[in-house]
Motif scaffolding. Structure first.
Motif, PDB file in Angstrom:
ATOM      1  N   LYS A 178       0.814  -1.215   0.000  1.00 39.67           N
ATOM      2  CA  LYS A 178       0.000   0.000   0.000  1.00 39.67           C
ATOM      3  C   LYS A 178       0.847   1.265   0.000  1.00 39.67           C
ATOM      4  O   LYS A 178       0.463   2.275  -0.585  1.00 39.67           O
ATOM      5  N   SER A 179       1.990   1.208   0.670  1.00 39.64           N
ATOM      6  CA  SER A 179       2.854   2.388   0.724  1.00 39.64           C
ATOM      7  C   SER A 179       3.647   2.578  -0.560  1.00 39.64           C
ATOM      8  O   SER A 179       4.242   3.646  -0.775  1.00 39.64           O
ATOM      9  N   GLY A 180       3.674   1.559  -1.402  1.00 40.28           N
ATOM     10  CA  GLY A 180       4.440   1.638  -2.636  1.00 40.28           C
ATOM     11  C   GLY A 180       5.885   1.207  -2.499  1.00 40.28           C
ATOM     12  O   GLY A 180       6.636   1.221  -3.485  1.00 40.28           O
ATOM     13  N   GLU A 181       6.308   0.794  -1.300  1.00 39.29           N
ATOM     14  CA  GLU A 181       7.682   0.313  -1.137  1.00 39.29           C
ATOM     15  C   GLU A 181       7.893  -1.008  -1.867  1.00 39.29           C
ATOM     16  O   GLU A 181       9.013  -1.320  -2.274  1.00 39.29           O
ATOM     17  N   LEU A 182       6.836  -1.784  -2.004  1.00 38.45           N
ATOM     18  CA  LEU A 182       6.849  -2.997  -2.815  1.00 38.45           C
ATOM     19  C   LEU A 182       5.817  -2.854  -3.915  1.00 38.45           C
ATOM     20  O   LEU A 182       4.713  -2.370  -3.677  1.00 38.45           O
ATOM     21  N   ASN A 183       6.178  -3.296  -5.127  1.00 38.49           N
ATOM     22  CA  ASN A 183       5.277  -3.225  -6.272  1.00 38.49           C
ATOM     23  C   ASN A 183       4.480  -4.519  -6.360  1.00 38.49           C
ATOM     24  O   ASN A 183       5.019  -5.570  -6.731  1.00 38.49           O
ATOM     25  N   HIS A 184       3.206  -4.463  -6.034  1.00 42.60           N
ATOM     26  CA  HIS A 184       2.350  -5.642  -5.996  1.00 42.60           C
ATOM     27  C   HIS A 184       2.225  -6.305  -7.359  1.00 42.60           C
ATOM     28  O   HIS A 184       2.165  -7.533  -7.475  1.00 42.60           O
ATOM     29  N   THR A 185       2.198  -5.517  -8.412  1.00 37.12           N
ATOM     30  CA  THR A 185       1.962  -6.035  -9.761  1.00 37.12           C
ATOM     31  C   THR A 185       3.209  -6.663 -10.367  1.00 37.12           C
ATOM     32  O   THR A 185       3.155  -7.709 -11.014  1.00 37.12           O
ATOM     33  N   ASP A 186       4.353  -6.052 -10.121  1.00 34.77           N
ATOM     34  CA  ASP A 186       5.589  -6.452 -10.797  1.00 34.77           C
ATOM     35  C   ASP A 186       6.295  -7.625 -10.133  1.00 34.77           C
ATOM     36  O   ASP A 186       6.774  -8.544 -10.805  1.00 34.77           O
ATOM     37  N   LEU A 187       6.366  -7.642  -8.813  1.00 33.23           N
ATOM     38  CA  LEU A 187       7.286  -8.534  -8.110  1.00 33.23           C
ATOM     39  C   LEU A 187       6.802  -9.971  -7.982  1.00 33.23           C
ATOM     40  O   LEU A 187       5.604 -10.235  -7.845  1.00 33.23           O
ATOM     41  N   ALA A 188       7.773 -10.882  -8.004  1.00 33.41           N
ATOM     42  CA  ALA A 188       7.583 -12.253  -7.524  1.00 33.41           C
ATOM     43  C   ALA A 188       8.655 -12.469  -6.464  1.00 33.41           C
ATOM     44  O   ALA A 188       9.833 -12.218  -6.716  1.00 33.41           O
ATOM     45  N   PHE A 189       8.255 -12.894  -5.278  1.00 39.20           N
ATOM     46  CA  PHE A 189       9.258 -13.143  -4.247  1.00 39.20           C
ATOM     47  C   PHE A 189       8.808 -14.243  -3.301  1.00 39.20           C
ATOM     48  O   PHE A 189       7.613 -14.513  -3.138  1.00 39.20           O
ATOM     49  N   THR A 190       9.796 -14.884  -2.704  1.00 39.72           N
ATOM     50  CA  THR A 190       9.535 -15.925  -1.720  1.00 39.72           C
ATOM     51  C   THR A 190      10.446 -15.720  -0.522  1.00 39.72           C
ATOM     52  O   THR A 190      11.605 -15.319  -0.673  1.00 39.72           O
ATOM     53  N   VAL A 191       9.902 -15.964   0.678  1.00 41.65           N
ATOM     54  CA  VAL A 191      10.600 -15.774   1.950  1.00 41.65           C
ATOM     55  C   VAL A 191      10.621 -17.100   2.691  1.00 41.65           C
ATOM     56  O   VAL A 191       9.616 -17.814   2.726  1.00 41.65           O
ATOM     57  N   ASP A 192      11.759 -17.431   3.281  1.00 43.84           N
ATOM     58  CA  ASP A 192      11.856 -18.634   4.102  1.00 43.84           C
ATOM     59  C   ASP A 192      12.602 -18.298   5.383  1.00 43.84           C
ATOM     60  O   ASP A 192      13.702 -17.741   5.332  1.00 43.84           O
ATOM     61  N   VAL A 193      11.996 -18.598   6.527  1.00 40.25           N
ATOM     62  CA  VAL A 193      12.626 -18.432   7.834  1.00 40.25           C
ATOM     63  C   VAL A 193      12.839 -19.830   8.407  1.00 40.25           C
ATOM     64  O   VAL A 193      11.912 -20.649   8.413  1.00 40.25           O
TER      65      VAL A 193
END
Length: 563
Positions: free
Chosen positions: A63-78
């Motif tokens: 929502k803040s625009g720090e991440l682009n919802h439309t463009d990005l593909a990402f995965t997180v693992d902890v």
């Protein structure tokens, strides 16, 4: 990475006003874990709160625009060294990235590019092959071709005879970037060629590369230095960098999805952005810089690598501990440089809902190949780590807020899970069955790091002379010198602890740490340990993670749990 008010408030469940202050705890604890981490954190309240909070934090970044919802593909693992499994995973695929997924999905085994996270594996392979002692060797021991520049002016040449392998590994050789080498040696008849010779690389850095700074003057990020370091690895192993990685790291660790060259074959599970952009870095592999930024991997394989480091699988525990230490400072109070770790000094709240903090070092490595970026991080204090793989036109700026939100959510959560465990399995009253005048009561106290000592009696006499004693683990265990013993959750284990005794009254912390002091801290805790012999040594004996007795070796006293 200083914990900001938004994330602290979200994680700890209380409102943080604009005037709230983060204040370093008065006790100035030892660097290292506040509590032992040999428990399963996956069922802790703190970790479960972090899991439930995390998706909402990502939505705020969208929502803040720090991440682009439309463009990005990402995965997180902890992941956790106590369970050797993933603690939490999260993935997102924006509409523009769906066509890049060759398997139609983004999961733990999806392969992406990790850029300069590669540098970590270059150093890991060198240490696994030759040990830490190689860090003190001059680079010219392995690459004599670098010697011999006759230019008299030290401003015009890198003094390779003064540079060690350790200087290269920690970005302290003044060796700079790699772009000008490519420009100088690219085939003019075939400007798109990616073939470069090792002898040309060494010639360029011997005769043509201007030094950026003097050796060890300061840490300056150096892709060129890591290209040279790759040639050191090749000489040490008698193989190409690609083959050395395969033999020393990938095969022993079962990292079957990891390579220095673009994955090929059928049934691929990769993020191939060439499907949607001709400008993608996918498949742009240059062997001469395979050691600095060419690796492809998945979060599953990065988890294997991270756990192998935390568990000292390929190198010894003391070697691992030596490797995971700062080797240079930067212009920031909270950013240090390792080999090649990018070390963030985190100010972690010592307890949930507390504004008192302690320092904990997070060992990270960031990487980027234009439209692919990655973050790899290990926190030995809590025995956890995480990786992030991103792809998209906005992947480069997106890695930083993602790095922060994962670290700022799960590192404090793991710290607080350890406090939960300490209250449940370590705190209590322990009494000598043969002499009840010998007893100790251990506590977990809000706003204070480590275990407290509410009372300690020997032969019926009060053994404490002040109110500020805290007990911290030392990393010494009865079972192994490996870091993995620190995360052992089952069976019997003895763990040495030391009692830190700050001055009374406590001196105020420095102003920069939120305290009321001036320029300096006036705490000397680390200087005072064992200054009068082992009068501050306690040995904790645990069964399946539960503290059952406390030994005071100075008098041979053994006190067993009563409450």
């Amino acid at each position: 990475m200083r914990l900001n008010k938004l994330f602290i408030g979200s994680l700890l469940g209380f409102a943080v006003s604009s005037t709230a202050r983060i204040i370093a705890t008065d006790e100035t604890p030892l660097i290292g874990p506040s509590f032992i981490s040999n428990f399963d954190p996956s069922s802790s309240k703190a970790i479960n709160n972090a899991k439930s909070t995390f998706p909402g934090l990502i939505e705020k970044l969208f929502k803040s625009g720090e991440l682009n919802h439309t463009d990005l593909a990402f995965t997180v693992d902890v992941f956790s060294a106590a369970t050797n499994e993933s603690l939490y995973s999260y993935s997102h695929v924006g509409p523009m990235s769906k066509r890049a997924l060759t398997s139609g999905k983004l999961d733990d085994n999806t392969i992406s590019r990790i850029g300069s996270v590669t540098k970590l594996f270059t150093v890991y392979a060198i240490i696994a092959k030759a040990g830490m002692e190689v860090f003190s060797h001059p680079v010219t021991k392995y690459l004599p071709e670098l010697a011999g520049n006759s230019t008299g002016n030290p401003l015009d040449r890198i003094s390779w005879d003064e540079i060690t392998v350790g200087a290269l590994a920690s970005h302290q050789a003044g060796s700079g970037g790699i772009t000008d080498f490519f420009m100088a040696y690219q085939d003019p008849k075939d400007p798109k060629s990616l073939e470069f010779r090792a002898e040309d690389l060494l010639e360029f850095f011997r005769d043509k590369r201007l030094p950026v700074v003097a050796p060890y003057h300061s840490a300056i990020y150096s892709d060129g230095g890591f290209a040279i370091l790759g040639q050191v690895l090749a000489r040490l192993s008698g193989q190409s960098v690609t083959d050395a990685f395969e033999e020393i790291l990938w095969k022993p660790l079962g990292m079957n999805s990891t390579s220095t060259q673009v994955p090929t074959g059928s049934n691929l599970n990769v993020i191939d952005r060439l499907r949607i952009s001709n400008e993608s870095a996918w498949g742009s592999d240059v062997e001469i810089v395979a050691s600095t930024g060419s690796v492809y991997s998945s979060t599953a394989d990065l988890r294997r690598a991270g756990l192998s480091i935390l568990n000292s699988e390929l190198i010894s525990g003391p070697t691992t501990s030596e490797w995971m230490k700062p080797r240079s400072a930067t212009g920031s109070l909270v950013e240090l440089v390792g080999a090649p770790w990018e070390i963030s000094r985190l100010e972690i709240p010592v307890m949930p809902a507390s504004n008192r903090t302690r320092i904990s070092d997070l060992y990270t490595k960031a990487g980027g190949n234009i439209d692919y970026t990655a973050i790899f991080a290990l926190s030995p204090d809590q025995g956890i780590g995480y990786s992030i793989l991103l792809a998209g036109d906005t992947a480069t700026p997106a890695r930083w807020p993602l790095r922060d939100v994962v670290g700022e959510t799960f590192i404090p959560a793991a710290e607080h899970a350890a406090a939960e465990n300490a209250a449940r399995n370590l705190a209590g009253t322990f009494v000598d069955e043969e002499n009840t005048g010998n007893n100790i009561t251990l506590t977990v106290d809000r706003g204070h790091p480590g275990l407290g000592i509410r009372s300690f009696w020997l032969e019926g006499k009060n053994a404490l002379s002040g109110p500020h004693y805290r007990i911290y683990p030392t990393g010494l265990t009865s079972t192994s010198s490996s870091l993995s013993s620190l995360y052992q959750t089952k069976g019997s284990i003895s763990i040495a602890h030391r009692m830190a005794t700050p001055f009374t009254p406590l001196n105020p912390r420095a102003e920069v740490e939120g305290g009321k002091g001036g320029l300096f801290d006036n705490s000397f805790t680390w200087m005072n340990l064992d200054s009068k012999g082992p009068i501050d040594l306690f040995v904790f004996n645990l069964e399946d993670g539960k503290l059952v007795s406390v030994e005071f070796p100075l008098t041979g006293t053994v006190m067993k749990r009563k409450a």
